[in-house]
Write a protein that holds these residues in place. Structure first.
Motif, short mmCIF file in Angstrom:
data_model
loop_
_atom_site.label_atom_id
_atom_site.label_comp_id
_atom_site.label_asym_id
_atom_site.label_seq_id
_atom_site.Cartn_x
_atom_site.Cartn_y
_atom_site.Cartn_z
N GLU A 62 0.83 -1.20 0.00
CA GLU A 62 0.00 0.00 0.00
C GLU A 62 0.87 1.26 0.00
O GLU A 62 0.51 2.27 -0.60
CB GLU A 62 -0.93 0.00 1.20
CG GLU A 62 -1.95 -1.14 1.19
CD GLU A 62 -2.82 -1.15 2.43
OE1 GLU A 62 -2.67 -0.23 3.27
OE2 GLU A 62 -3.64 -2.07 2.57
N VAL A 63 2.02 1.18 0.67
CA VAL A 63 2.93 2.34 0.73
C VAL A 63 3.42 2.70 -0.66
O VAL A 63 3.51 3.89 -1.01
CB VAL A 63 4.13 2.04 1.65
CG1 VAL A 63 5.16 3.16 1.58
CG2 VAL A 63 3.66 1.84 3.10
N VAL A 64 3.75 1.71 -1.49
CA VAL A 64 4.32 1.99 -2.81
C VAL A 64 3.28 1.93 -3.93
O VAL A 64 3.63 2.05 -5.11
CB VAL A 64 5.48 1.01 -3.13
CG1 VAL A 64 6.57 1.12 -2.10
CG2 VAL A 64 4.97 -0.43 -3.23
N ALA A 65 2.03 1.78 -3.58
CA ALA A 65 0.98 1.69 -4.59
C ALA A 65 0.98 2.92 -5.49
O ALA A 65 1.13 4.06 -5.02
CB ALA A 65 -0.39 1.54 -3.91
N GLY A 66 0.82 2.70 -6.78
CA GLY A 66 0.76 3.79 -7.73
C GLY A 66 2.09 4.27 -8.25
O GLY A 66 2.14 5.17 -9.09
N THR A 67 3.19 3.67 -7.79
CA THR A 67 4.52 4.10 -8.22
C THR A 67 5.09 3.25 -9.34
O THR A 67 6.09 3.62 -9.95
CB THR A 67 5.50 4.07 -7.04
OG1 THR A 67 5.63 2.71 -6.58
CG2 THR A 67 5.02 4.94 -5.88
N GLY A 68 4.50 2.09 -9.57
CA GLY A 68 5.07 1.15 -10.54
C GLY A 68 6.15 0.27 -9.95
O GLY A 68 6.75 -0.55 -10.66
#
Length: 382
Positions: A62-68
């Protein structure tokens, strides 16, 4: 496509991974983040965990979600620098073009008996074990070894959370010795108010199941011992063939690249980062800026540009003294104390603001922004 592999998802590694993903998105960067646990651990607050406080729980995906970023959960077993490969426990092998090493440090357990009989803050589980042990005691003595900021925070936190236990702080020097006289006086007052017995000039030679031996033959009884006297880099770095210093930290150049293997960047506690005033000591204050700078250096290299040298100046020494008190020593860039400091309620508000959940910092990084508080830390020497 450039495969960028980041080892370690603490404060520094997570910041480096997000920054690298953002900065290399248009140049074909593909970031993979490896961590032994699927959860993010707030190491700055492990003393609160040891005191029985339940902290927020964050899932790394969830922390890195959306970063690829691709998240891989696994413990690193080895690094093959010649073939640009990292092996994980269980047999999985990951290749890389560029590597960011952010695996941090572990407690120095070279004193006999520490590994067998003392508790440490190497991970969240260690702090939980200490909490469970203290929670089972109806009375007794807790020894905190080490008078640095971690030792002071732990001693005060434990004394406040477990008032029925006797807390002894053993230290070679004076607690808070890096602070100004006025700030140190407030720290001393807090230790006294909470009933922490301070024994300065104590040189521990051995940790026993029920106590610690001191140089000269003295013995201090202990029902639980917490070891906070120092850290070392993981043996993995030296065993892989990377150049390391006497504490096992990877020696880096001004762009934070390994001096022996330039395709490897080292950040945070795991790196021996030299500045005009000396080598950085391991704190989140300096760790996250190294992670951001390494990512920027890597991105510049991929664009065919020269990396800028890393510059960093310290700004403060925040120390919690239980949940109801704190002291903030403001510093010069070389970490020597200035005259200004905060104490009491003002210090609590300040510390909770600058060390609040790192999720806000990570969200700003996802948007390509650097948190405002970091500008002061990276302003350079004055």
């Amino acid at each position: 496509m450039t495969d960028i592999l980041v080892l370690g998802a603490g404060y520094t590694g997570t910041a480096a991974a997000i920054r690298a993903a953002v900065r290399t998105r248009r140049t074909g960067g593909k970031v993979t983040l490896v961590n032994a646990s699927p959860r993010f651990t707030e190491r700055l607050r492990l003393h609160q965990t040891a005191a029985g406080e339940r902290l927020s729980d964050f899932a790394l995906d969830e922390v890195v979600a959306g970063t690829g970023i691709d998240l891989v959960v696994g413990r690193v077993a080895g690094i093959d620098l010649d073939h640009h490969q990292v092996s994980l426990e269980g047999g999985r092998v990951l290749g890389y073009d560029k590597l960011i090493y952010a695996l941090g440090t572990v407690t120095d357990t070279s004193v006999p008996g520490v590994a067998d009989h003392a508790c440490t803050y190497d991970d969240h589980a260690g702090a939980v074990r200490l909490s469970e042990r203290l929670g089972a005691l109806t009375r007794g003595t807790v020894v905190v070894a080490g008078g640095g900021l971690t030792g002071v925070e732990s001693a005060t936190e434990l004394a406040e959370a477990y008032p029925h236990l006797h807390v002894v702080l053993l230290t070679r020097g004076r607690p808070g010795s890096m602070m100004s006289a006025a700030a140190r006086a407030h720290l001393d007052g807090a230790l006294e108010r909470l009933g922490v017995a301070v024994r300065a000039g104590a040189d521990i030679t051995k940790v026993l199941p029920d106590g610690v031996e001191l140089d000269g033959g003295g013995l201090v009884h202990s029902d639980a011992t917490l070891w906070t006297t120092g850290t070392r880099g993981l043996p993995l770095a030296a065993e892989s063939g990377l150049s390391v210093d006497e504490r096992g930290r990877i020696v880096v150049d001004s762009a934070l690249r390994s001096v022996s293997h330039p395709d490897v960047y080292a950040v945070g506690d795991a790196a021996a980062v030299s500045q005009p005033y000396g080598v950085l000591h391991g704190t989140c204050q300096g760790g996250i800026p190294t992670g951001l700078h390494a990512a920027d250096s890597l991105a510049a290299t991929l664009r065919g540009k020269a990396a800028r040298p890393f510059r960093f100046g310290y700004f403060h020494q925040p120390v919690s003294l239980g949940r109801a008190d704190a002291v903030i020593q403001f510093t010069r860039p070389d970490d020597s104390p200035r005259r200004w400091f905060l104490k009491g309620r003002a210090a609590i508000v300040y510390k909770e603001t600058v060390s609040s959940s790192p999720m806000t910092t990570f969200k700003l990084l996802k948007r390509g922004l650097v948190p405002v508080w970091m500008f002061a830390l990276t302003a350079g020497l004055t």
